[in-house]
Design a protein around this motif. Structure first.
Motif, PDB file in Angstrom:
ATOM      1  N   PHE A 159      35.430  23.275  88.363  1.00  0.00           N
ATOM      2  CA  PHE A 159      36.221  22.058  88.366  1.00  0.00           C
ATOM      3  C   PHE A 159      36.225  21.382  89.734  1.00  0.00           C
ATOM      4  N   PHE A 166      30.674  24.479  82.663  1.00  0.00           N
ATOM      5  CA  PHE A 166      31.981  24.911  82.197  1.00  0.00           C
ATOM      6  C   PHE A 166      31.920  25.959  81.110  1.00  0.00           C
TER       7      PHE A 166
ATOM      8  N   GLY E 281      40.645  24.164  77.556  1.00  0.00           N
ATOM      9  CA  GLY E 281      41.077  24.203  78.944  1.00  0.00           C
ATOM     10  C   GLY E 281      40.132  23.489  79.890  1.00  0.00           C
ATOM     11  N   SER E 282      38.901  23.302  79.479  1.00  0.00           N
ATOM     12  CA  SER E 282      37.916  22.721  80.385  1.00  0.00           C
ATOM     13  C   SER E 282      37.704  21.234  80.169  1.00  0.00           C
ATOM     14  N   GLY E 285      38.600  18.740  83.069  1.00  0.00           N
ATOM     15  CA  GLY E 285      37.677  18.894  84.191  1.00  0.00           C
ATOM     16  C   GLY E 285      36.324  18.300  83.874  1.00  0.00           C
ATOM     17  N   ALA E 286      35.859  18.550  82.655  1.00  0.00           N
ATOM     18  CA  ALA E 286      34.540  18.071  82.280  1.00  0.00           C
ATOM     19  C   ALA E 286      34.510  16.548  82.199  1.00  0.00           C
ATOM     20  N   LYS E 289      34.512  15.174  85.752  1.00  0.00           N
ATOM     21  CA  LYS E 289      33.239  15.355  86.438  1.00  0.00           C
ATOM     22  C   LYS E 289      32.120  14.567  85.768  1.00  0.00           C
ATOM     23  N   GLU E 291      30.826  15.204  83.017  1.00  0.00           N
ATOM     24  CA  GLU E 291      29.951  16.122  82.284  1.00  0.00           C
ATOM     25  C   GLU E 291      29.902  15.783  80.806  1.00  0.00           C
ATOM     26  N   GLN E 301      47.397  18.134  77.947  1.00  0.00           N
ATOM     27  CA  GLN E 301      46.819  17.798  79.241  1.00  0.00           C
ATOM     28  C   GLN E 301      46.948  16.318  79.562  1.00  0.00           C
ATOM     29  N   VAL E 304      47.762  15.355  83.171  1.00  0.00           N
ATOM     30  CA  VAL E 304      46.677  15.351  84.147  1.00  0.00           C
ATOM     31  C   VAL E 304      45.703  14.235  83.818  1.00  0.00           C
TER      32      VAL E 304
END
Ligand SMILES: Nc1ncnc2c1ncn2[C@@H]1O[C@H](COP(=O)(O)OP(=O)(O)OP(=O)(O)O)[C@@H](O)[C@H]1O
Ligand SMILES: Nc1ncnc2c1ncn2[C@@H]1O[C@H](COP(=O)(O)OP(=O)(O)OP(=O)(O)O)[C@@H](O)[C@H]1O
Ligand SMILES: [Mg+2]
Ligand SMILES: [Mg+2]
Lengths: 322, 339, 308, 304, 596
Positions: A159, A166, E281-282, E285-286, E289, E291, E301, E304
């Motif tokens: 992250f 991931f 959970g990812s 973040g993904a 980024k 991704e 979430q 965030v």
């Protein structure tokens, strides 16, 4: 040697049969079954329909008949059909087994790469500054819950830094066999491998350290020194060889432990392997898969110990297996 | 004049026990000549092995402290760098260990273990080394040397293994051989064979031998000169016939009379009272044997006893030997319970 | 009637092997030996390592199963007895072990060690028990405070004496001593040997004394049996064995005793060589067709040899 | 003179009595001599006290009361360690959780230890057929993949609570111990002190319990302290996987397993970090003490 | 509970045109958000108005903690993840509108007969499978043949299928063909006749064909169903007639699609699509980024997520609701009907009403879900715009009213311990069963228990804990006598008909509530008359009213679902009414690299 293997396999058969019985009964004892798992709560599937499907799957037969039918197929290599995946279990496992074994193997290698040098250093220079550090690391690795560590690894390296992917085992855009594919595969393995390996060294380090401390005092080491063998060589040629033996012997065992312990790592890194499949299958009451996985783990333990014995038989001249 | 190969001068080997050093070998001076067997006898814990390991430089530097001189061919071994020491060890200095069961690396073949010192000390081709090894094996009385060459230690009997250990010590024709209880772990018949073998080898090789043992029988069979040690000190030193004929030091005398085969009529054996003091409890100023012969008046002992040369080549420590006698009522029993 | 009579005793251990780990062969650890021990006598059993001495001793006291043959103690076959009788009988035979370190339980105080047999066979108040143990401990030459100590606080010789005290607690008639002194230093050894002689006189004990140290055996024993490969090869009084050994193996054993006179050592070496030569050439003559040693044959009242 | 001797004797006896070193004393001495171990012991005792005494001051009802107005409050004077997603006080849960986790760990260790010890001892001591049968059973049990079996059991057990959890774990965690004890017992029974006891007429069960067992005790104690740490840890892991204790029974595992979403793990440290640290500290303490005990049981390594 | 257990299959995004009706929803793993929502009005469409680039690639996240099962066939698949995988390469012949009713805009048009019993589908020209074969009418027939096949064990042999004329006979094996389905000579049209006419056909008809030539024909005995299931034709090399074709699959993890240039609607907007499984959970973040471009994000979430700059958040109310059920009777397995028990602890509806009033759902929605959940009012969710009665307030949080109702019902605190005894004066402790599901399930259950205790009703968790999905339904389904209240959740699918959940013969009517009025209204709701939308709305309003009065279940919250979309995405919508963009073929990206 051949006889040894044959005998071990012979012993393995009743063990696995018993295991199959145990796991079958247990799996059956779980509340709900595959039909509940798949259809429960879908109002369009009437209870009659569910009964019908149960009947088709033979889920309503007495358990021993179900067991008989299942084990007969199992012996022939047919592990039955996954109710959830609608697919022969063998087919389902094929890909995941490879992933898990690969992960276990890499973890093992990396953990050895870390543990063996550290164990040697700690054992050779006992009570030195290094040794204390290494022992500290050991305590840390025993005491840290693996999932916290893995999560932190994931958050930090994926992250924050974005260095590693991931989850999953490979980027689909690369062709199997190409260099990019290989790199991608490796990148996907780094975090799960490191997490497992860094926390998995404790046993080896501790063992090696203690063993070297013991071996150091052995008479044959004195003999070696009396021969005029330089100190470094005394370690590499005499002490290490003896101390590494048990480690080699643990190899088979370690691999099986890693395969069994893959649950956490695979869950956290969304790495599709047996551990993850097991958890999913328990939830879905996919008991053919559960049973197959338990059987595989059981067989892995047996084969692992056998492997350990064989390795030991090969590397240790004192042990003859027959 | 016979040449001396080893000269130990005022050697003191101390071990660290809880921050303090205690001497296990205390002010020992000995000389070993070429072609001579110097036996060192004494009961368990008197410092024999500590002495042998000192000569070989095998003590762990972290626990042991060595002072004095060990001159081997005019070099003080104690001052040598590890590299230089390794040049001597295994080449000019050979060592035979007590327990043949543990003295060999269980994972290497016999051949490899005998070849090993040659690799470090002799410039030989591997074929030559093998040839030499086979010859050595034959010399130590192993008949099927070709087979033994590639066998592992566990495949051999105790006697065979001890022969291998001897072969290793002899691998590079040492000038000095140190044998720490080479026969203690062996059966009587095997012990006899090994003794005969060592005698035979010694006559061939003409090297000096330091033979450590607690068995006076072995001493009688093998030694040229004998040093008797007690509590870290040499208490008596003499030529072997002289010592057996006329043991002087109370300890030596006691030792002799506690051996069953020396007592002809199945009578009582002599028992040395008390126990060997531990390193820490040892009184290092007076005669160390005094507490074990309490009936000898204190005045008979010397303060800081010296070695006295009572006859040429026969040394005794402390003056207490002069009027020594066994406790008169000794036959009554060995214990204070009856006293 | 002799105190102990061993009749054609055999103790075999199975060797397992093959695919199913079945019994493929036997180790004939003791292969038909017979001897007798009279009250008050010390019988020595000598032989090289692995010849079956320990196994014989253990079989007599019941620690090993007897494959064949009988052990008669005061005329009764111990193996046939069971339960209470066996228990009653077995207090008359006690054992002293070779290793003074492993034969005492390091987690127990001397008091508990020595009192163990008392607690098994007799009902005593703690006071009586303590008195008895203290008496015994003092008898073996240790201070009364010793009963409260742990074994590791004693030297080897002292420990061996504690072992002897334990064996004496029940006033046995026969003591089997399996190499009781071979782990000890000469001077300590002397102590223990003297002591064994003392209590023998005092309690009219018989010893089965197992050893490979011929010097010690000669010093202590009235009669001696020489064992070789699970069989007796020669039996006789100590004098007979040492002065006129008949069997080749006995000779070899005796010639191996180091010479205590340095002046005679060359002689001794030559003697050994001669016997060695004989051993090599005549070896086969001492075995029957099946490769088994011959049975003992009397050559005098007290002296028997295993020869044709 | 005579009186002198007598007092002397009494003094000696008294001294010997005082000096007789039981294993417990040896352990204590060893710990005393190792500052780390001593510190660890003190810390561990403090944790134990806190965990077991705090319930007298904490109202479980208050601690577990849901208050959605107080969700995820950071640490403050009112809530020392902040609150969780249900507005519950973390500190309170930590105390109760520690108590539950420790109880679980200790009880599992004791039961599994007892089972392993008894069975291993019987197997090793008697040897022969008994051993053969027990070993074959053990061979089979060793084949069971423990983690998987635990999960399967958890799925089966209808009333899942602390006690059924303990039962499941104990039943599945003794095999290794039994093997260890057995192999040690096997070699121990060859030692002459066992033979001596036999020839002295001591019945087998007594030999097992009073002779062999005390000699295995150091091994057992060492093994148990070291597995205690593991057993506390394993609950945490299972809870994370969703097979642990229900939230209504707070345990350290429950608190740590809150750390599953990036938001909590990154921004709400107070929820999971205290429990993680507590586990870490406890494990370290137990290990330090365990090592000291291990040294105490092995004369060669003793510091004192 | 852990992520591994979550039963996700019912949580399908509305955009997938699955024909499933009401389904059970397990509470997903959601975390409460700590701050109050600033306003929960999310856009439905992406705002990026740039043109899509020609050879763009999109990365689609399949958010799941488990791998997708990979049975990539509409007849056989079982989990929602598989449906998400299929949406790119396969579709139904009939499209649906904003109300989830079928239209003729898809690859086929339809016509309904006068008597509403027969529906005729005509496949448009140029609709071809990815291997070039045309999609034939008999391919759709084949789907029915598979669904009704005696060996078929999937969960789609449902009422809409068995209602087809002749299907039961075929299903029993007594007939070789399905008499109610007729395929035209030219393979272009197919007509399906039903035994019973029901408006459900408009939202429930099966129109996904199966490429008979490709997967093999079970009717000729060429292959068996098991063969098909094990075969790569539905696993790693499936074909469809959707906008993208499958180029490669890594089982369970990811799929690579390529543009299918001959797609019948026209050239799709992306050159390729990568689908990969991303753990919940990812996801954030993904997304951050870059991704992944598109993901359904867990509401927990949100907090965030709303800070993340490179994405847009789309959201709408989900087709699901959570509820508290009151056990009022038993299932009579013989007669296959629900039977009410007049002696049930909660037989008095005033008590049930009071319990509903006592629950503070507002706080749950605001505090725990950050406003992404809000109190539910009736049992027909707002998604069904035309049927949801927005004027019915339900029973909002009102503890005083609850107390009054309880007093009225005779539940008063006799012994003064703060807990009410029942009308007979006996102390009552109600047992409450709830399902594990994410981190919030437990606090919420305890919150309700506290709420109820506040008005004087003592409730405790059944067996002191939450139950795992399978165990929970084992208990509820078998009418475990110890349980008085339970918390459940239903996904409603796309058909508003509540009969399957609340009918007197519905086995899923777990409360076992029956009443004549209820049966009457439910029957009327699916009668022929109900083809008239206004009539139907009237009926359903009445029914909603009835349920708020009787309270067999108390709906607790409605929920939003959220999607995170990278700002480079164009033509993307979650609006079912946006007929243009709701299918993947127009989706595109405005730049080659994701916005970071
Ligand atoms: N590494 C060591 N650390 C501390 N003390 C030691 C060490 N090695 C030997 N000692 C002590 O030194 C003394 C002499 O020991 P040494 O081994 O030389 O005796 P020994 O005469 O060889 O006895 P034995 O006949 O039993 O071999 C003993 O008291 C012993 O306890
Ligand atoms: N339990 C056993 N199982 C198998 N073989 C055994 C067993 N006990 C002894 N033996 C074998 O029996 C033979 C005789 O052993 P025993 O211990 O009686 O010899 P020993 O004369 O006492 O030797 P030592 O002098 O070494 O004590 C040996 O070859 C030994 O290997
Ligand atoms: Mg020594
Ligand atoms: Mg023996």
């Amino acid at each position: 040697m051949l006889i040894f293997i044959l005998r071990r396999i012979l012993i393995m058969i009743p063990q696995l049969l018993l295991l199959s019985l145990v796991i079958f009964v247990l799996a059956k004892a779980m509340p709900g079954d595959a039909v509940t798992g798949a259809f429960m709560g879908n109002p369009d599937v009437t209870p009659e329909r569910m009964e019908e499907i149960r009947e088709k799957y033979g889920l309503n037969d007495p358990w021993y008949e179900q067991y008989g039918a299942w084990i007969q197929k199992f012996v022939k290599g047919d592990m039955g059909k996954s109710y959830v995946h609608n697919q022969p279990v063998t087919q389902l496992l094929a890909g995941k087994l490879g992933n898990t074994v690969l992960l276990a193997f890499c973890t093992l290698i990396v953990s050895y790469l870390i543990a063996i040098p550290l164990g040697i250093i700690a054992g050779r220079w006992t009570d030195s500054w290094f040794d204390k550090l290494i022992v500290g690391y050991n305590y840390f690795s025993i005491a840290t819950p693996i999932f916290i560590f893995a999560l932190l690894m994931l958050f930090f390296f994926s992250f924050h830094l974005g260095w590693f992917p991931f989850g999953n085992s490979v980027d689909i855009r690369y062709d199997v066999g190409s260099w990019d594919y290989f790199v991608s595969k490796a990148k996907h393995l780094v975090l799960p491998t490191l997490s497992g390996a860094i926390l998995g060294t404790a046993g080896t380090i501790q063992y090696l350290r203690n063993d070297i401390i013991d071996t150091k005092l052995k008479d044959f080491v004195k003999t070696a020194r009396a021969k005029g063998v330089p100190e470094g060589r005394v370690y590499t040629r005499h002490i290490l060889r003896n101390s590494l033996l048990p480690i080699a012997a643990f190899l088979g065992y370690e691999i099986t432990m890693l395969i069994a312990g893959s649950v956490f790592i695979e869950t956290i890194f969304a790495y599709p392997g047996l551990g993850q499949l097991f958890i999913t299958s328990i939830g879905g009451r996919d008991f053919t898969v559960v049973a197959a996985l338990v059987m595989i783990s059981g067989a892995a333990v047996i084969v692992g110990t056998m492997l350990s014995d064989i390795i030991l038989g090969i590397v240790d001249p004192r042990i003859r297996i027959d | 004049m016979v040449k001396s190969v080893l000269e130990i001068k005022n050697l003191q080997t101390s071990f660290r026990i809880k921050d303090n050093y205690y001497a296990a070998v205390d002010d020992v001076s000995l000389t070993v000549h070429e072609n001579e067997v110097l036996a060192i006898v004494g009961e368990s814990g008197c410092g024999k092995s500590a002495l042998a390991l000192s000569i070989m430089g095998l003590h762990d530097k972290k626990v042991a402290k060595l002072e004095g001189q060990i001159n081997f061919r005019d070099q003080n071994i104690l001052n040598l760098s590890p590299a230089k020491l390794n040049k001597i060890r295994g080449k000019d200095l050979g060592m035979i260990f007590q327990d043949p069961m543990t003295a060999l690396n269980p994972l290497s073949t016999i051949g490899a273990q005998i070849v090993e010192p040659m690799k470090y000390h002799l410039k030989l081709s591997s074929a030559d080394m093998k040839k030499r090894t086979l010859e050595l094996l034959r010399r130590v009385g192993i008949k099927n040397e070709n087979r033994v060459f590639s066998q592992y230690p566990h495949e051999l009997s105790g006697g065979m293994r001890q022969r291998v250990v001897i072969a290793i010590a002899l691998a590079c024709d040492p000038v000095l051989l140190i044998a720490d209880e080479p026969t203690t772990a062996l059966d009587v018949t095997i012990q006899a064979q090994i003794m005969d073998l060592m005698k035979e080898l010694q006559t061939q090789m003409k090297s000096g031998i330091v033979l450590i043992t607690h068995d006076l029988g072995v001493v009688a069979e093998m030694a040229d000169r004998v040093a008797v040690m007690y509590a870290g000190e040499v208490v008596e030193l003499a030529e072997v016939n002289e010592l057996f004929r006329k043991p002087l030091h109370p300890y030596t005398q006691s030792l002799f009379s506690s051996i069953p085969s020396n007592i002809k009529d199945k009578g009582r054996l002599h028992v040395i009272e008390g126990m060997v003091p531990s390193l820490q409890a040892l009184d290092r100023n007076g005669c160390r044997f005094a507490p074990r012969v309490p009936w000898i008046a204190e005045s008979e002992h010397e303060n800081n006893p010296k070695l006295h040369e009572v006859e040429p080549g026969h040394f005794v420590r402390c003056t207490c030997y002069k009027n020594f006698h066994f406790r008169p009522e000794e036959s009554e029993g060995d214990n204070h319970v009856f006293a | 009637m002799s105190l102990l009579k061993v009749n054609d005793l055999k103790v075999h251990f199975p060797i397992r092997g093959g695919f199913f780990k079945t019994v493929v062969d036997q180790v004939r650890a003791v292969d038909g030996i017979s001897f007798e021990i009279e009250p008050g006598e010390t019988y020595g059993l000598v032989g090289e390592s692995g010849c079956g001495k320990t196994t014989t001793g253990r079989a007599i006291i019941g620690l090993n199963n007897i494959t064949e043959g009988e052990v008669l103690f005061e005329g009764t076959d111990l193996a046939q007895l069971s339960g209470r009788k066996k228990r009653a009988q077995s207090r008359d035979i006690q054992m002293i072990f070779q290793d003074p370190y492993s034969s005492l339980n390091v987690r127990k105080r001397v008091l508990d060690i020595v009192a163990e047999p008392l607690r098994n066979y007799e009902r005593m108040s703690p006071k009586e028990e303590l008195d008895k143990v203290q008496a015994l401990i003092e008898r073996v030459g240790l201070g009364p405070e010793a009963v409260y100590k742990y074994p590791h606080q004693f030297s080897g010789g002292q420990r061996q004496r504690i072992g002897i005290a334990r064996a004496l607690t029940l006033n046995p008639k026969l003591i089997i001593a399996d190499e009781p002194v071979s782990a000890l230093d000469v001077s300590v050894q002397a102590q223990v040997l003297n002591f064994m002689q003392d209590i023998q006189k005092e309690f009219n004990l018989s010893y089965l004394f197992i050893s490979h140290d011929l010097g010690v055996v000669q010093h202590l024993c009235n009669r001696i049996g020489i064992m070789y490969k699970g069989r007796l090869v020669e039996e006789g009084t100590a004098d007979e064995i040492y002065s006129t050994p008949q069997h080749l193996y006995t000779k070899r054993l005796i010639s191996a005793i180091p010479e205590m006179d340095p002046a005679k050592r060359l002689e001794k070496t030559h003697l050994r060589q001669a016997i060695d030569d004989e051993y090599r050439t005549d070896y086969d003559n001492y075995f029957d067709d099946e490769g088994r040693l011959f049975d003992l044959k009397k050559i005098s009242d007290t002296h028997s040899v295993a020869m044709l | 003179m005579k009186a002198d001797v007598v007092t002397d004797k009494n003094v000696l006896i008294a001294e010997a009595k005082a000096n007789n070193q039981s294993f417990g004393k040896t352990i204590w001495r060893e710990i005393k001599n190792d500052k780390m171990a001593l510190g660890a012991l003190v810390v561990f005792i403090v944790i134990l006290l806190a965990a077991y005494i705090s319930p007298f001051f904490l109202d479980v009802k208050v601690v577990t009361k849901i208050d959605f107005h107080k969700i995820y409050l950071p640490p403050s004077a009112e809530h020392w360690l902040g609150t969780d997603k249900g507005g519950r006080d973390i500190f309170g849960q930590l105390m109760i959780g520690a108590r539950n986790s420790i109880t679980i760990g200790v009880v599992i260790t004791l039961i599994a230890g007892f089972l392993g010890l008894t069975i291993g001892l019987i197997s090793g001591y008697f040897g022969g057929k008994v051993d053969f049968v027990i070993m074959r059973i053990l061979d089979f049990l060793m084949v069971l993949p423990t983690l998987m079996m635990i999960i399967v059991f958890v799925a089966i057990v209808p009333k899942f609570n602390v006690w059924s959890f303990i039962a499941i774990m104990s039943v599945l965690l003794w095999f290794g111990k039994a093997r260890l004890i057995r192999s040690k017992a096997l070699s121990e029974k060859e030692l002459d002190y066992v033979n001596a006891s036999k020839t002295l007429g001591t019945p087998n069960w007594k030999i097992m319990v009073f002779e062999v067992f005390p000699n295995l005790s150091s091994l057992v104690i060492v093994n148990m302290t070291l597995t205690l740490a593991n057993n506390i840890g394993i609950e945490t892991g299972l809870t994370f996987l969703g097979f642990g204790l229900p939230e209504s029974t707070p345990s350290l595992g429950t608190l740590i397993s809150y750390a599953r979403t990036p938001d909590v793990i990154q921004n709400k440290l107070w929820v999971w970090l205290p429990a993680s640290l507590l586990i870490l500290v406890m494990m370290l303490c137990i290990n330090f003490v365990g090592q000291a005990i291990k040294r105490a049981s092995d004369a060669r390594q003793r510091l004192a | 509970a852990c992520t591994g257990k979550e039963k996700v299959d019912e949580k399908e995004p509305a955009k997938t045109d699955d024909k499933d009706k009401d389904t059970e929803v397990e509470e997903e793993e959601e975390e409460p958000a700590e701050e109050e929502a600033v306003g929960v009005d999310f856009p439905l469409d992406t705002t990026n108005s740039e043109a899509a680039i020609e050879d763009g690639e999109m990365i689609y996240a399949l958010v799941s903690s488990d791998p997708f099962e990979g049975t990539l066939n509409k007849v056989f698949y079982s989990g929602a993840p598989d449906a998400e995988v299929m949406q790119f390469f396969d579709e139904d012949l009939l499209a649906v509108d904003g109300d989830y009713l079928i239209t003729s805009d898809g690859a086929a048009s339809f016509e309904l007969s006068e008597d509403n019993k027969t529906i005729t589908l005509s496949i448009k020209d140029g609709v071809n499978w990815h291997d070039g074969e045309p999609v034939k009418a008999s391919d759709l027939l084949y789907a029915y043949e598979l669904l009704g096949h005696p060996d078929y064990t999937g969960n789609r042999y449902t009422f809409t299928i068995s209602n087809v004329e002749g299907m039961p006979a075929y299903h029993d094996g007594t007939a070789d063909t399905i008499s109610g389905i007729v395929v035209s000579e030219d393979e272009k049209t197919i007509s399906i006749t039903y035994d019973v006419a029901t408006p459900s056909v408009m939202s429930g008809i099966w129109s996904a064909p199966v490429p008979r030539h490709y997967v093999g024909d079970v009717t000729t005995g060429d292959v068996t169903i098991d063969d098909i299931l094990a075969s790569n034709t539905i696993r790693t090399e499936p074909i469809g007639f959707g906008p993208y074709k499958v180029s490669k699959i890594v089982p369970g993890e990811s799929v690579l699609y390529e543009r299918y240039d001959e797609y019948w609607r026209g050239k799709p907007g992306l050159k390729s699509v990568v689908l990969k499984v991303v753990a919940p959970g990812s996801v954030v973040g993904a997304l951050e980024k870059g991704e992944i471009d598109l993901a359904s994000v867990p509401v927990d979430q949100y907090n965030v997520l709303k800070e993340v700059q490179n994405i847009e958040l789309l959201g709408q109310v989900d087709t699901a609701y959570t509820y508290i059920g009151f056990k009022l009777g038993k299932w009579d397995a013989e007669k296959k009907v629900n039977v009410m028990d007049p002696n049930a602890l909660l037989a008095d509806k005033r008590v049930r009403q009071a319990m509903w009033h006592a629950m503070d759902n507002e706080v749950i929605g605001e505090k725990m879900y950050h406003g992404l959940r809000f109190p539910a009012t009736t049992l027909i969710i707002p998604v069904f715009d035309s049927f949801h009665d927005a004027d019915n307030p339900g029973r909002p949080y009102d503890p005083e009213k609850a107390k009054a109702l309880l007093d009225e019902a005779g539940w008063v605190d006799v012994d003064g311990d703060g807990i009410r005894e029942n009308a007979e004066g006996e102390p009552v402790v109600l047992n409450f069963a709830s399902m594990e599901g994410g981190d919030v399930a437990e606090p919420i259950a305890n919150w309700y228990i506290q709420n109820w205790e506040d008005v004087g009703i003592k409730v405790q968790l059944y067996e002191g804990r939450l139950h795992e999905f399978n165990a929970f339904y084992d208990l509820i389904e078998t009418d475990e006598p110890g349980i008085d209240i339970y918390q459940g959740a239903w996904g409603t699918g796309t058909d508003p008909d509540p009969e399957g959940l609340y009918g007197d013969t519905a086995s899923y009517n777990y409360t076992r509530f029956v009443s004549e009025k209820n049966s009457e209204l439910l029957a009327a709701g699916t009668s022929e008359d109900a083809f008239d939308a206004d009539y139907r709305k009237g009926i359903y309003n009445e029914w909603q009213e009835l349920m708020v009065e009787e309270v067999p279940v108390a709906p607790t919250v409605y929920r939003y679902e959220l999607f995170g979309v990278n700002k480079r995405l164009v033509n993307y919508t979650i609006d079912a009414a946006n007929l243009d963009n709701k299918y993947p073929w127009k989706w595109g990206v405005s730049q080659a690299d994701p916005v970071k």
